[in-house]
Design an enzyme around this catalytic site. Structure first.
Site, PDB file in Angstrom:
ATOM      1  N   CYS A 193     -26.091   3.715 -13.400  1.00 53.75           N
ATOM      2  CA  CYS A 193     -25.112   4.780 -13.331  1.00 53.75           C
ATOM      3  C   CYS A 193     -25.513   6.163 -13.766  1.00 53.75           C
ATOM      4  O   CYS A 193     -25.974   6.327 -15.229  1.00 53.75           O
ATOM      5  CB  CYS A 193     -23.739   4.467 -14.241  1.00 53.75           C
ATOM      6  SG  CYS A 193     -22.548   5.771 -14.201  1.00 53.75           S
TER       7      CYS A 193
ATOM      8  N   CYS B 208     -17.963   1.531 -20.743  1.00 50.27           N
ATOM      9  CA  CYS B 208     -19.471   1.523 -20.155  1.00 50.27           C
ATOM     10  C   CYS B 208     -20.295   0.377 -20.912  1.00 50.27           C
ATOM     11  O   CYS B 208     -21.203   0.208 -20.419  1.00 50.27           O
ATOM     12  CB  CYS B 208     -19.836   3.115 -20.490  1.00 50.27           C
ATOM     13  SG  CYS B 208     -18.973   4.147 -19.638  1.00 50.27           S
TER      14      CYS B 208
ATOM     15  N   GLU C 222       0.906  -1.115  -0.028  1.00 50.08           N
ATOM     16  CA  GLU C 222      -0.024  -0.126  -0.018  1.00 50.08           C
ATOM     17  C   GLU C 222       0.677   1.313  -0.099  1.00 50.08           C
ATOM     18  O   GLU C 222       0.738   2.232  -0.411  1.00 50.08           O
ATOM     19  CB  GLU C 222      -1.091  -0.032   1.040  1.00 50.08           C
ATOM     20  CG  GLU C 222      -2.038  -1.022   1.183  1.00 50.08           C
ATOM     21  CD  GLU C 222      -3.043  -0.787   0.025  1.00 50.08           C
ATOM     22  OE1 GLU C 222      -2.855   0.123  -0.569  1.00 50.08           O
ATOM     23  OE2 GLU C 222      -3.519  -1.979  -0.109  1.00 50.08           O
TER      24      GLU C 222
ATOM     25  N   THR D 244       1.120   5.905  -7.081  1.00 51.00           N
ATOM     26  CA  THR D 244       2.045   5.013  -8.170  1.00 51.00           C
ATOM     27  C   THR D 244       1.144   4.046  -8.806  1.00 51.00           C
ATOM     28  O   THR D 244       0.461   3.361  -8.119  1.00 51.00           O
ATOM     29  CB  THR D 244       3.275   4.527  -7.134  1.00 51.00           C
ATOM     30  OG1 THR D 244       3.755   5.395  -6.369  1.00 51.00           O
ATOM     31  CG2 THR D 244       4.248   3.739  -7.865  1.00 51.00           C
TER      32      THR D 244
ATOM     33  N   TYR E 172      -6.665   6.452   3.789  1.00 46.43           N
ATOM     34  CA  TYR E 172      -6.685   5.384   2.766  1.00 46.43           C
ATOM     35  C   TYR E 172      -5.897   4.038   3.351  1.00 46.43           C
ATOM     36  O   TYR E 172      -6.566   2.998   3.274  1.00 46.43           O
ATOM     37  CB  TYR E 172      -6.405   5.814   1.534  1.00 46.43           C
ATOM     38  CG  TYR E 172      -6.004   4.617   0.654  1.00 46.43           C
ATOM     39  CD1 TYR E 172      -7.101   3.862  -0.049  1.00 46.43           C
ATOM     40  CD2 TYR E 172      -4.663   3.961   0.470  1.00 46.43           C
ATOM     41  CE1 TYR E 172      -6.874   2.976  -0.924  1.00 46.43           C
ATOM     42  CE2 TYR E 172      -4.430   2.838  -0.035  1.00 46.43           C
ATOM     43  CZ  TYR E 172      -5.664   2.105  -0.685  1.00 46.43           C
ATOM     44  OH  TYR E 172      -5.190   1.102  -1.559  1.00 46.43           O
TER      45      TYR E 172
ATOM     46  N   CYS F  98     -20.281  -2.347 -18.777  1.00 46.36           N
ATOM     47  CA  CYS F  98     -20.213  -2.336 -17.560  1.00 46.36           C
ATOM     48  C   CYS F  98     -21.258  -2.905 -16.615  1.00 46.36           C
ATOM     49  O   CYS F  98     -22.287  -2.645 -17.027  1.00 46.36           O
ATOM     50  CB  CYS F  98     -20.049  -0.822 -17.155  1.00 46.36           C
ATOM     51  SG  CYS F  98     -19.961  -0.314 -15.293  1.00 46.36           S
TER      52      CYS F  98
ATOM     53  N   LEU G  11      11.621   5.665  -7.332  1.00 46.64           N
ATOM     54  CA  LEU G  11      10.234   5.643  -7.148  1.00 46.64           C
ATOM     55  C   LEU G  11       9.524   6.885  -6.723  1.00 46.64           C
ATOM     56  O   LEU G  11       8.291   7.122  -6.853  1.00 46.64           O
ATOM     57  CB  LEU G  11       9.909   4.438  -6.157  1.00 46.64           C
ATOM     58  CG  LEU G  11       8.600   4.062  -6.011  1.00 46.64           C
ATOM     59  CD1 LEU G  11       7.942   3.532  -7.389  1.00 46.64           C
ATOM     60  CD2 LEU G  11       8.201   3.147  -4.989  1.00 46.64           C
ATOM     61  N   GLY G  12      10.448   7.781  -6.303  1.00 45.89           N
ATOM     62  CA  GLY G  12       9.493   9.109  -5.761  1.00 45.89           C
ATOM     63  C   GLY G  12       8.835   9.354  -4.488  1.00 45.89           C
ATOM     64  O   GLY G  12       8.770   8.249  -3.891  1.00 45.89           O
TER      65      GLY G  12
ATOM     66  N   ASP H 170      -9.733   5.883  -2.596  1.00 43.53           N
ATOM     67  CA  ASP H 170      -8.681   6.615  -3.413  1.00 43.53           C
ATOM     68  C   ASP H 170      -8.929   7.193  -4.780  1.00 43.53           C
ATOM     69  O   ASP H 170     -10.445   7.289  -4.889  1.00 43.53           O
ATOM     70  CB  ASP H 170      -7.876   5.113  -3.787  1.00 43.53           C
ATOM     71  CG  ASP H 170      -8.059   4.295  -4.587  1.00 43.53           C
ATOM     72  OD1 ASP H 170      -9.556   4.243  -4.933  1.00 43.53           O
ATOM     73  OD2 ASP H 170      -7.525   3.428  -5.279  1.00 43.53           O
TER      74      ASP H 170
ATOM     75  N   CYS I  24     -14.052   1.460 -14.890  1.00 43.54           N
ATOM     76  CA  CYS I  24     -14.304   2.850 -14.830  1.00 43.54           C
ATOM     77  C   CYS I  24     -13.181   3.731 -14.740  1.00 43.54           C
ATOM     78  O   CYS I  24     -12.764   4.463 -14.088  1.00 43.54           O
ATOM     79  CB  CYS I  24     -15.107   3.285 -13.753  1.00 43.54           C
ATOM     80  SG  CYS I  24     -16.122   4.652 -13.603  1.00 43.54           S
TER      81      CYS I  24
END
Length: 346
Positions: free
Chosen positions: A204, A195, A33, A39, A116, A198, A76-77, A134, A188
DNA sequence: CAACCGTGGTA
DNA sequence: TTACCAAGGTT
């Protein structure tokens, strides 16, 4: 069928096979996580494998040095993730007797673990009904329920969390949380969502009102700053000089060449006026500009216009030197890594 | 709490 | 080329 049930059934047949997916070990889930924050999975996968191999347990991670962990994180930042990961590993080992926190509330106390990540670990490892929110969840919910409250506003953050928490009420939290995220990234999608096939298309609202491309709404408040970096690459053939970045800015605790930052492009005469040269070189140092055209390193909120200056000198007694042969042992920003690859291949 | 923190992929 | 954004968090 209920919203959560549709997603859980979709997940049963469509979930991705990921290295951590069949585990409930909170250390593995935590690691995955943190690595995946902001990422893409494809970018984080190799890093996850390296971390699992180098640090199979939270004790192994705690026993490592921060320099080691940052080196494995290099490229990776968002390096605070690595520093916080290491700090929290030591916290778990030293303060919690090596026992991983098992509730949303306790998980939140770990550095680098916010709403999160605490929700993800609590639900996936301990089956706690805490909804993850998220980027995928924002997108799925804003479209399905046609919500145009900006997802990055305090009001939006609160609203979507409460909605997500309501939707998970009767669900299997472990599967549902992962289901809505996989669904968001595979069906999505931000651009060109599928769609037509979906499973949520019937209910929706955005699809019915043809608003798919207008949602989610995000306030943009990003202004890009230009910065001018001049790295002084000292080179006497065998040795160079690198320093560790301090302070709380970008690339904290990573290594770089001595840096002279200016508010506009400068020439060598202007650089020589800098205290770096005033304090260390009384006579005229000879600088060679490595790249006449600046390398523009583009970050989310700043563009770094970078020049590398080669200072070929033997008077490096005042510095702590590093042999070029050891340069790869240090964690460096991508920008420095790119330079090293080019410079050392010549 | 608005600003800051990296890098890479995609339309 | 630019703009967006990707399993966010901290200050």
């Amino acid at each position: 069928m209920k919203f959560y049930k549709i997603l859980e059934m979709w997940y049963l047949n469509n979930k991705r096979d990921l290295p951590w997916r069949n585990s409930s070990n909170p250390y593995f889930i935590w690691l995955s996580e943190i690595i995946l924050q902001q990422t893409r999975i494809q970018q984080g996968l190799d890093y996850y494998k390296v971390f699992i191999e180098h640090y199979p347990t939270v004790q192994d991670l705690a026993n490592a040095s921060e320099d080691e962990v940052l080196k494995d994180w290099q490229g990776l930042g968002y390096y605070s993730r690595a520093r916080n990961l290491h700090f929290s590993a030591q916290y778990i080992c030293n303060e919690l007797n090596g026992v991983f926190p098992s509730t949303y509330k306790e998980l939140l106390k770990l550095k680098g673990v916010g709403d999160y990540t605490a929700s993800a670990i609590a639900s996936i490892c301990f089956n706690e009904k805490t909804a993850v929110v998220d980027g995928n969840v924002y997108r799925v919910l804003s479209r399905y329920f046609n919500i145009n409250t900006p997802i990055n506003s305090p009001k939006g953050i609160k609203y979507f969390k409460e909605l997500a928490q309501e939707l998970i009420k009767d669900a299997n939290p472990k599967d549902y949380n992962q289901a809505i995220m996989d669904f968001g990234s595979m069906v999505c999608k931000p651009a060109n969502p599928t769609c037509d096939t979906c499973v949520l298309a019937d209910g929706c609202i955005a699809k019915a009102k043809n608003l798919i491309n207008d949602l989610p709404v995000k306030e943009k408040k990003l202004k890009v700053k230009n910065k001018f970096f001049n790295f002084i690459v000292i080179d006497n053939g065998d040795f160079t000089v690198i320093e560790k970045r301090t302070g709380n800015g970008i690339w904290k605790n990573l290594y770089q060449f001595p840096l002279i930052e200016t508010d506009k492009p400068v020439d060598d005469q202007a650089l020589i006026e800098d205290p770096f040269f005033k304090n260390n070189y009384t006579k005229n140092p000879e600088l060679t500009l490595y790249n006449p055209e600046p390398w523009v390193h583009k970050l989310t909120h700043q563009h770094l216009h970078t020049h590398f200056w080669i200072l070929n000198t033997n008077s490096i007694d005042n510095f702590e030197t590093t042999p070029w042969s050891n340069i790869d042992d240090f964690a460096v920003p991508k920008l420095i890594h790119n330079f090293l690859e080019e410079y050392n291949s010549k």
